[in-house]
Design an enzyme around this catalytic site. Structure first.
Site, PDB file in Angstrom:
ATOM      1  N   HIS A  54       0.856  -1.183   0.135  1.00  0.00           N
ATOM      2  CA  HIS A  54      -0.075  -0.010  -0.060  1.00  0.00           C
ATOM      3  C   HIS A  54       0.917   1.320  -0.006  1.00  0.00           C
ATOM      4  CE1 HIS A  54      -3.204  -2.332   1.734  1.00  0.00           C
ATOM      5  NE2 HIS A  54      -2.478  -3.031   1.955  1.00  0.00           N
ATOM      6  N   TYR A  55       0.313   2.272  -0.509  1.00  0.00           N
ATOM      7  CA  TYR A  55       0.879   3.823   0.028  1.00  0.00           C
ATOM      8  C   TYR A  55      -0.114   4.509   0.983  1.00  0.00           C
ATOM      9  CZ  TYR A  55      -1.613   5.682  -3.919  1.00  0.00           C
ATOM     10  OH  TYR A  55      -2.614   6.196  -4.831  1.00  0.00           O
ATOM     11  N   THR A  56       0.519   5.571   1.790  1.00  0.00           N
ATOM     12  CA  THR A  56      -0.604   5.968   2.914  1.00  0.00           C
ATOM     13  C   THR A  56      -1.138   7.265   2.385  1.00  0.00           C
ATOM     14  OG1 THR A  56       1.338   7.259   3.793  1.00  0.00           O
ATOM     15  CG2 THR A  56       1.033   5.090   4.657  1.00  0.00           C
ATOM     16  N   GLU A 123       1.913  -0.960   4.709  1.00  0.00           N
ATOM     17  CA  GLU A 123       1.742   0.403   4.419  1.00  0.00           C
ATOM     18  C   GLU A 123       3.140   1.217   4.326  1.00  0.00           C
ATOM     19  OE1 GLU A 123      -0.722   2.365   3.751  1.00  0.00           O
ATOM     20  OE2 GLU A 123      -2.621   1.398   4.303  1.00  0.00           O
ATOM     21  N   HIS A 170      -2.448  -3.216  -3.561  1.00  0.00           N
ATOM     22  CA  HIS A 170      -4.030  -3.064  -3.049  1.00  0.00           C
ATOM     23  C   HIS A 170      -4.694  -3.002  -4.302  1.00  0.00           C
ATOM     24  CE1 HIS A 170      -6.619  -0.772   0.081  1.00  0.00           C
ATOM     25  NE2 HIS A 170      -6.993  -2.043  -0.387  1.00  0.00           N
ATOM     26  N   ASP A 180      -3.225   2.140  -5.029  1.00  0.00           N
ATOM     27  CA  ASP A 180      -2.048   1.965  -4.483  1.00  0.00           C
ATOM     28  C   ASP A 180      -1.370   0.588  -4.571  1.00  0.00           C
ATOM     29  OD1 ASP A 180      -4.199   1.198  -2.724  1.00  0.00           O
ATOM     30  OD2 ASP A 180      -2.875   1.223  -1.089  1.00  0.00           O
TER      31      ASP A 180
END
Length: 290
Positions: A54-56, A123, A170, A180
């Site tokens: 993921h990225y935040t 993440e 994701h 993401d």
């Protein structure tokens, strides 16, 4: 008593004591009951079968706050600039690997739904996309962060035996909702380090079979390949928005220079090459890649 009679009795006593000690070491007192753990079933495996990236879209401080106080969580958080301890990058572990984290949401991959129950989620602090007058711009991935991601991911896939095709974005497992970790995520670098899947260039070229990379392809054929690889996609030959989002997610992962969601020959060849490499047809099974 003679020594000849003492030896067998002593041996028997030693064996009895050893068995008793062994039995007592398998007894676990859990307060209201005692569990005897001496027997182990063979039909069991790990809860963890997938690794999701993921990225935040927010900074590190806000990421920690959200992931520790709201109804969302991940097993790990990788900073954009990880601090070093004894020369090694430091990452945040927010949830024990044995427990479920709430990072995947409504999701599906290779027929498994509810990926939260079967995966580890990482993440990564990254701002994600930013829309400008010149178009969408994606935040880069700093080398120190990439190094930390690779170290963490390689450790996880090694310990749990996670196959390459189960290291996913994701956006792969929820293509209708998520983008993401985005098209700049270093999937090829992870693959080169032994994490995740990647097609072989020579096979992609062979599977193109002289077609122009941007030439149109049969939609149903591409849908079937993507479904076999793991995506939740219809196989009805209809190029609707849902199918376009799935194709775009695949392109973002494996052909990030163009992730428009258009079903072209290069995308089709990449899907073929991945299936050839990781999921070849078995004897007697029809090969849908041809």
């Amino acid at each position: 008593m003679t020594p000849l009679r003492l030896a067998p009795r002593a041996a028997a006593l030693a064996l009895t004591l050893a068995l008793a000690a062994c039995a007592s070491s398998t007894m676990v007192d859990r307060g209201a009951y005692v569990a005897d753990t001496r027997y182990h079933a063979q039909s069991a495996d790990s809860r963890i079968r997938f690794l999701v990236m993921h990225y935040t879209e927010i900074d590190e401080a806000e990421s920690i706050k959200v992931l520790t106080t709201e109804a969302v969580s991940a097993h790990y958080l990788v900073p954009a600039d990880p601090p070093l301890q004894n020369g090694k990058p430091v990452v945040w572990q927010l949830v024990p690997e044995s427990q479920r984290a709430w990072h995947a949401g409504v999701s599906e991959w290779q027929g498994t739904t509810e990926l939260n129950a079967a995966s580890i989620g990482i993440e990564n602090v990254n701002a994600g996309p930013r829309d400008t007058p010149q178009g969408r711009v994606w935040a880069p991935w700093p080398p120190a962060q990439v190094d930390a991601i690779i170290r963490l991911a390689k450790d996880i896939v090694t310990r749990y035996g996670i196959p390459p095709t189960r290291v996913v974005a994701h956006s792969d497992i929820a293509p209708q909702r998520k983008t993401d970790p985005g098209p700049l995520f270093p999937w090829k670098q992870l693959y080169d380090a032994g994490v995740g899947a990647w097609p072989d260039d020579a096979t992609v070229k062979a599977d193109l079979a002289g077609r122009a990379p941007d030439s149109p392809v049969d939609v149903r054929g591409l849908q079937m390949k993507l479904a076999r690889y793991g995506y939740d996609v219809a196989t009805d030959g209809v190029l609707d928005e849902r199918t376009r989002r799935v194709i775009a997610a695949f392109q973002m992962h494996f052909r990030p220079r163009d992730y428009s969601g258009t079903p072209d020959a290069e995308t089709d060849a990449i899907a073929e090459a991945l299936l050839d490499k990781y999921m070849p047809a078995q004897p007697g099974e029809p090969d849908i890649t041809r």
